[in-house]
Design a protein around this motif. Structure first.
Motif, short mmCIF file in Angstrom:
data_model
loop_
_atom_site.label_atom_id
_atom_site.label_comp_id
_atom_site.label_asym_id
_atom_site.label_seq_id
_atom_site.Cartn_x
_atom_site.Cartn_y
_atom_site.Cartn_z
N VAL A 41 -32.96 21.18 -31.38
CA VAL A 41 -33.47 19.81 -31.25
C VAL A 41 -34.56 19.83 -30.19
CG1 VAL A 41 -32.93 17.43 -30.61
CG2 VAL A 41 -31.30 18.77 -31.97
N THR A 42 -35.77 19.49 -30.58
CA THR A 42 -36.91 19.54 -29.66
C THR A 42 -37.49 18.17 -29.34
OG1 THR A 42 -38.42 19.89 -31.52
CG2 THR A 42 -37.54 21.86 -30.43
N ASP A 43 -36.82 17.12 -29.80
CA ASP A 43 -37.33 15.76 -29.53
C ASP A 43 -36.25 14.89 -28.91
OD1 ASP A 43 -35.80 15.74 -31.84
OD2 ASP A 43 -37.09 14.33 -32.92
N LEU A 44 -35.53 15.45 -27.92
CA LEU A 44 -34.58 14.62 -27.17
C LEU A 44 -35.32 13.46 -26.53
CD1 LEU A 44 -32.44 17.35 -25.33
CD2 LEU A 44 -31.77 15.99 -27.33
N GLN A 45 -34.67 12.30 -26.52
CA GLN A 45 -35.27 11.11 -25.94
C GLN A 45 -34.77 10.92 -24.50
OE1 GLN A 45 -33.53 8.67 -28.95
NE2 GLN A 45 -35.42 8.52 -30.15
N PRO A 46 -35.61 10.37 -23.62
CA PRO A 46 -35.15 10.14 -22.25
C PRO A 46 -33.93 9.22 -22.23
CG PRO A 46 -37.53 9.89 -22.42
CD PRO A 46 -37.01 9.97 -23.83
N GLY A 100 -36.65 20.63 -12.86
CA GLY A 100 -37.93 20.87 -13.52
C GLY A 100 -38.44 19.63 -14.22
N PRO A 101 -39.56 19.78 -14.95
CA PRO A 101 -40.16 18.64 -15.64
C PRO A 101 -39.32 18.17 -16.81
CG PRO A 101 -41.26 20.67 -16.25
CD PRO A 101 -40.32 21.03 -15.14
N ALA A 102 -39.59 16.94 -17.25
CA ALA A 102 -38.87 16.40 -18.39
C ALA A 102 -39.09 17.27 -19.62
CB ALA A 102 -39.33 14.97 -18.67
N SER A 103 -38.04 17.41 -20.42
CA SER A 103 -38.11 18.28 -21.58
C SER A 103 -37.51 17.58 -22.78
CB SER A 103 -37.34 19.58 -21.31
OG SER A 103 -37.16 20.33 -22.50
N VAL A 139 -31.69 21.92 -21.71
CA VAL A 139 -31.75 21.06 -20.54
C VAL A 139 -31.05 21.81 -19.42
CG1 VAL A 139 -31.23 18.80 -19.55
CG2 VAL A 139 -31.67 19.02 -22.01
N ARG A 140 -31.76 22.04 -18.31
CA ARG A 140 -31.23 22.85 -17.21
C ARG A 140 -30.90 21.99 -16.01
NH1 ARG A 140 -35.33 25.99 -19.53
NH2 ARG A 140 -34.63 28.07 -20.23
N PHE A 146 -26.80 13.13 -23.53
CA PHE A 146 -28.18 13.23 -23.99
C PHE A 146 -28.41 12.16 -25.06
CE2 PHE A 146 -25.62 15.87 -26.77
CZ PHE A 146 -26.14 15.68 -28.04
N GLN A 147 -29.68 11.83 -25.27
CA GLN A 147 -30.02 10.80 -26.24
C GLN A 147 -30.91 11.37 -27.33
OE1 GLN A 147 -30.59 6.37 -25.51
NE2 GLN A 147 -32.71 7.05 -25.48
N HIS A 148 -30.54 11.05 -28.59
CA HIS A 148 -31.35 11.48 -29.73
C HIS A 148 -31.10 10.51 -30.87
CE1 HIS A 148 -32.50 14.19 -33.20
NE2 HIS A 148 -33.53 14.35 -32.37
#
Length: 290
Positions: free
Chosen positions: A211-216, A241-244, A249-250, A267-269
């Motif tokens: 999944v590469t489009d996790l939502q904030p 680190g920066p938002a991904s 997710v680390r 997480f949100q998706h």
């Protein structure tokens, strides 16, 4: 005082430090040591919370004898009025008025985390504060017995703080064995994999694809809560680190902890929030992963 409104054991006052710049979380606080009804215990480090209610009604509670993790926690007290179908409470300065000025941290002024003492039944809700400092939120405790609540907030101009309380819900007690450690779990059709070699890394997949489009979610790629099986010590940490957008997710964990913990990764998706849960033995750099 009615049973539904009873605060069974007043929790410890703990301090938790969030590394805002680098997303580092610090593990803090042992479990409360309950005192017999009517005793007057004091936190081991002194300067602990009072049992006062800030001038409003509700059940009387006595502080439990526990350690505090930092001076930022000194001087606060917590009064819980009800938690059946909904929770209401006030945070006060010891012997003074209710605290009404809070920093917004990850889009909310207060995060309320609730779990059964067997670490099942995880809930993460966001109460809303009235003008007089009374917080309210919908909260359902579906089974009887003790639940642990963590009130995670930052007063304006002060350090991040966590107050804890044990909620004695009416009804038949419920208990589940802690699930065995595993390197992956499935929730809502998503497969989430965990690695704890160096901090904590979660990888989200669906239908065998990353999944590469996790939502904030609350301003971050994900949120992680860890609670220790032995003493219910609490950790709430945000990604390093920066938002991904994923799939990984680390989380960096300062002060690696030994022993068994239950981890709750949110997480949100697809417009929905999902919670993946793991049992791990040791978290942070250098500890064995499961």
């Amino acid at each position: 005082m009615s049973t539904p409104a009873r605060l069974a054991t007043f929790g410890a006052v703990l301090a938790v430090v969030f590394g805002a710049a680098f997303g580092v979380g610090r593990l803090v606080g042992p479990d409360a040591v309950a005192e017999p009804a009517g005793d007057t215990a004091h936190p081991e480090s002194g300067g602990g919370p009072s049992a006062g209610h800030g001038g409003h009604g509700g059940p009387t509670a006595t502080p439990s004898g526990t350690r505090q993790s930092g001076p930022a926690a000194h001087g606060y007290s917590l009064a819980v009025d009800s938690y059946i179908g909904g929770i209401s409470f006030k945070i006060t300065e010891a012997g003074g008025p209710a605290v009404t000025a809070f920093e917004t941290v990850h889009e909310k002024p207060l995060h309320l985390i609730v779990v059964r003492r067997d670490l099942s039944g995880f809930q993460h809700v966001h109460p809303v504060m009235d003008a007089d400092g009374t917080w309210r939120a919908a909260l359902t405790l579906p089974d009887g017995g003790p639940w642990r609540a963590y009130f995670d907030f930052t007063e304006t101009g002060a350090a991040p703080t966590v107050l804890t309380a044990d909620l004695d819900a009416p009804g038949a007690p419920h208990s589940e064995p802690l699930p065995a450690p595993a390197t992956s779990t499935v929730v809502d059709g998503y497969t989430v994999r965990i690695d704890t070699h160096d901090g904590v890394t979660l990888r989200v997949e669906r239908d065998g694809r990353p999944v590469t489009d996790l939502q904030p979610y609350l301003g971050a790629s994900g949120h992680l809560v860890a609670i220790a099986e032995r003493d219910l010590a609490y950790l709430h940490v945000h990604p390093s680190g920066p938002a991904s957008g994923g799939p990984e997710v680390r989380f960096a964990v300062e002060g690696a902890a030994s022993g068994t913990h239950r981890l709750y990764f949110q997480f949100q998706h697809g417009g929905a929030v999902h919670t993946a849960e793991f049992t791990v033995t040791g978290i942070g750099g250098g500890h064995a992963h499961n």
